[in-house]
Design an enzyme around this catalytic site. Structure first.
Site, PDB file in Angstrom:
ATOM      1  N   LYS A 121       0.824  -1.220   0.000  1.00  0.00           N
ATOM      2  CA  LYS A 121       0.000   0.000   0.000  1.00  0.00           C
ATOM      3  C   LYS A 121       0.856   1.267   0.000  1.00  0.00           C
ATOM      4  O   LYS A 121       0.463   2.275  -0.588  1.00  0.00           O
ATOM      5  CB  LYS A 121      -0.936   0.000   1.208  1.00  0.00           C
ATOM      6  N   GLU A 205      -3.865   7.091   7.595  1.00  0.00           N
ATOM      7  CA  GLU A 205      -4.634   7.785   6.569  1.00  0.00           C
ATOM      8  C   GLU A 205      -5.700   8.623   7.236  1.00  0.00           C
ATOM      9  O   GLU A 205      -6.220   8.247   8.290  1.00  0.00           O
ATOM     10  CB  GLU A 205      -5.336   6.778   5.649  1.00  0.00           C
ATOM     11  N   ARG A 297      -5.411  -9.148  -9.356  1.00  0.00           N
ATOM     12  CA  ARG A 297      -5.992 -10.493  -9.525  1.00  0.00           C
ATOM     13  C   ARG A 297      -7.448 -10.357  -9.912  1.00  0.00           C
ATOM     14  O   ARG A 297      -7.973  -9.248  -9.980  1.00  0.00           O
ATOM     15  CB  ARG A 297      -5.883 -11.234  -8.197  1.00  0.00           C
TER      16      ARG A 297
HETATM   17  P1  ADP Z   1      -7.958  -4.059   2.638  1.00  0.00           P
HETATM   18  O1  ADP Z   1      -6.775  -4.147   1.741  1.00  0.00           O
HETATM   19  O2  ADP Z   1      -7.723  -4.594   4.011  1.00  0.00           O
HETATM   20  O3  ADP Z   1      -9.219  -4.570   2.009  1.00  0.00           O
HETATM   21  P2  ADP Z   1      -8.585  -1.305   1.926  1.00  0.00           P
HETATM   22  O4  ADP Z   1      -7.552  -0.248   1.968  1.00  0.00           O
HETATM   23  O5  ADP Z   1      -8.949  -1.849   0.586  1.00  0.00           O
HETATM   24  O6  ADP Z   1      -8.167  -2.486   2.905  1.00  0.00           O
HETATM   25  O7  ADP Z   1      -9.902  -0.782   2.632  1.00  0.00           O
HETATM   26  C1  ADP Z   1     -10.992  -1.614   2.943  1.00  0.00           C
HETATM   27  C2  ADP Z   1     -12.165  -0.765   3.371  1.00  0.00           C
HETATM   28  O8  ADP Z   1     -11.837   0.018   4.528  1.00  0.00           O
HETATM   29  C3  ADP Z   1     -12.617   0.269   2.342  1.00  0.00           C
HETATM   30  O9  ADP Z   1     -13.463  -0.282   1.383  1.00  0.00           O
HETATM   31  C4  ADP Z   1     -13.305   1.285   3.221  1.00  0.00           C
HETATM   32  O10 ADP Z   1     -14.594   0.870   3.598  1.00  0.00           O
HETATM   33  C5  ADP Z   1     -12.449   1.297   4.467  1.00  0.00           C
HETATM   34  N1  ADP Z   1     -11.399   2.347   4.357  1.00  0.00           N
HETATM   35  C6  ADP Z   1     -10.152   2.203   3.886  1.00  0.00           C
HETATM   36  N2  ADP Z   1      -9.475   3.361   3.937  1.00  0.00           N
HETATM   37  C7  ADP Z   1     -10.322   4.271   4.460  1.00  0.00           C
HETATM   38  C8  ADP Z   1     -10.212   5.658   4.777  1.00  0.00           C
HETATM   39  N3  ADP Z   1      -9.080   6.338   4.590  1.00  0.00           N
HETATM   40  N4  ADP Z   1     -11.307   6.283   5.298  1.00  0.00           N
HETATM   41  C9  ADP Z   1     -12.460   5.596   5.523  1.00  0.00           C
HETATM   42  N5  ADP Z   1     -12.609   4.295   5.256  1.00  0.00           N
HETATM   43  C10 ADP Z   1     -11.565   3.627   4.731  1.00  0.00           C
END
Ligand code: ADP
Length: 496
Positions: A121, A205, A297
């Site tokens: 990330k 974040e 993927r």
């Molecule tokens: P993972 O790789 O664990 O799936 P992600 O970064 O894709 O994590 O985020 C998964 C979910 O977490 C997102 O779909 C959202 O609902 C929530 N999320 C992630 N980052 C944020 C953020 N900065 N603010 C609010 N919600 C977030």
């Protein structure tokens, strides 16, 4: 059936519904398949879905589905010439992709170095920033000192979200509302990430309030063609994981859609991407969107894209792995109608969606027009605590969003699940909810409407007395007594 020019026998390094899904496309393409299974999975549909099957001996994941050497040995022993990793497990493991290629097998996925770049990330955030793609304000530096991290968190502004750099599946994430919660959140996220990914590096974040998760399906070939297949809305989540997905995203202004798909293509062309991928964005309430991460993927929710575009994404993956050009150009890809998918889980919505493993006494999804059901289990199988408890995915297409939702709701109502507590009734209530119907989707949807979505709640005592009452009426069946408690409202309705 005429054999495809390249891959002749494909090993699927996965389990459950996605293995069966990949086999289905291979059959249509005249490619033989090899499925693998752990001994506790021997009765599941995927174990016998292919033309050949290899037992992965062992009792835990590192000895079975996550064991690179065993998977390569299974490929050699079965004469496979390619490996498809599915999703989850080793699908985003650069070492696996590299080992497959080194073993002179075709890896159905992007090159190892692209997986390594986008799987981190922090790295992918930096890359996006360098090409002008907006990322969520945050901090991904190497500071270990809590004072320095607290300063960074203050710069970002609370609430902040602590995330694992190597993250996935919502693991290692913590919302922090104020400075005094920061140290303990960092500590627990760090240990969770270390245990889950063997990598405890973290990222801070800005926590966006009530955002939407919208992602773009991308596809690239080895000839430099980079296409997108539009977006999917995946905002209905619990524990940061999706349970309802749809395409197109409802109420998304056309300009935003155009900007989003263009941004996704900017990324894939810049990194020289190859294969199927998903660029995930998070959109705030003002309509600004930010890069979240890229999944290198096939995605669980790919069926909704297939239903609205009419293309088989697994076929495209195999064609690209064979060095073929993508079969269409961008202008040939259209969003036709609407598709919605739900993930049917053995989990308890009343207990924070905790997995609810057990024996699936009966499972029978219906066969209906414009409905796809991708099943990982059949009646009599055990949903084991060792694996993800997703029983199946159901997806429906309609000319309009309303039609797609109605068809999916009808399909769920005709799906019989018994033996394990599950989210079938919960999913139906999501589809019934007026805000969902109005397209008012955001990632806090389930938390916000919790009461309404859990409305058919009965205490264990109530369930016992209702079951006793039912028995008194003399028509109880094993089906009734083993139905999920979230199902009781239906069969007890007439008793009240
Ligand atoms: P993972 O790789 O664990 O799936 P992600 O970064 O894709 O994590 O985020 C998964 C979910 O977490 C997102 O779909 C959202 O609902 C929530 N999320 C992630 N980052 C944020 C953020 N900065 N603010 C609010 N919600 C977030």
């Amino acid at each position: 059936m005429k054999k495809n020019g390249g891959i002749k026998r494909l090993l699927i390094a996965n389990r459950g519904e996605i293995t069966c899904r990949i086999v289905a496309t291979c059959r249509a393409m005249g490619i033989e398949t090899v499925t693998v299974f752990a001994s506790d999975d021997k009765d599941l549909p995927h174990a016998r879905a292919g033309d050949f099957a290899v037992l992965l001996e062992g009792t835990n994941l590192s000895e079975t589905y996550l064991n690179i050497q065993k998977l390569l040995a299974a490929a050699r022993a079965s004469g496979a010439d390619a490996i498809h990793p599915g999703y989850g497990f080793l699908s985003e493991n650069a070492r696996f992709a590299e080992a497959v290629t080194k073993a002179r097998l075709i890896f159905v996925g992007p090159p190892a170095k692209v997986i390594a770049l986008m799987g981190d990330k922090g790295e992918s955030r930096k890359l996006c920033q360098s090409i002008g793609v907006p990322t969520v304000p945050g901090y991904d530096g190497a500071a270990k000192d809590i004072k320095q991290i607290t300063k960074e968190a203050e710069k970002i502004g609370y609430p902040v979200l602590v995330k694992a750099l190597a993250g996935g599946g919502g693991k290692g994430m913590r919302i922090v509302e104020s400075a005094k919660e920061l140290a303990s959140a960092l500590e627990s996220a760090c240990s969770e990430a270390g245990n889950a990914f063997g990598d405890d590096r973290l990222l801070l974040e800005k926590y966006l309030v009530r955002p939407r998760h919208i992602e773009v399906q991308v596809f690239s070939d080895t000839h430099g063609n980079h296409l997108h297949l539009f977006e999917r809305e995946c905002s209905i989540q619990r524990r940061y994981q999706k349970i309802v997905e749809e395409s197109p995203a409802p109420e998304l202004p056309e300009k935003t859609r155009e900007k989003m798909v263009k941004t996704a293509i900017t990324i894939t062309s810049h990194i020289g991407y190859v294969g199927a991928g998903t660029v995930e964005f998070i959109m705030d309430s003002t309509g600004e969107f930010y890069f979240l991460e890229m999944n290198t993927r096939l995605q669980v929710e790919h069926p909704v894209t297939e239903m609205v575009t009419g293309f088989d994404l697994v076929q495209w993956q195999i064609d690209v792995a064979n060095g073929k050009k993508l079969p269409v150009t961008q202008k040939d890809i259209k969003q036709n109608g609407h598709a919605v998918e739900v993930r049917l889980y053995a989990e308890d919505p009343d207990k924070e969606f905790l997995p609810a493993p057990g024996t699936l006494h009966a499972f029978s999804p219906p066969h209906l027009p414009h409905v796809r059901s991708e099943n990982g289990y059949k009646s009599g199988n055990v949903v084991s605590a060792s694996y993800d408890p997703m029983i199946a995915k159901l997806a429906a297409w309609g000319l309009t969003r309303e039609e797609a939702i109605n068809r999916l709701h009808n399909a769920l109502s005709q799906t019989h699940v018994s033996g394990v507590i599950n989210n079938r009734a919960f999913l139906m209530r999501v589809l019934e909810h007026e805000d969902f119907r109005a397209g008012k989707t955001s990632t806090d949807f389930i938390a916000k409407h919790k009461k309404a979505l859990l409305e058919a709640h009965y205490s264990d005592d109530e369930i016992a007395s209702l079951a006793a009452a039912y028995l008194l009426f003399g028509s109880a069946t094993t089906q009734a007594t083993t139905e999920s408690k979230t199902e009781y409202s239906a069969w007890t309705a007439g008793l009240r």
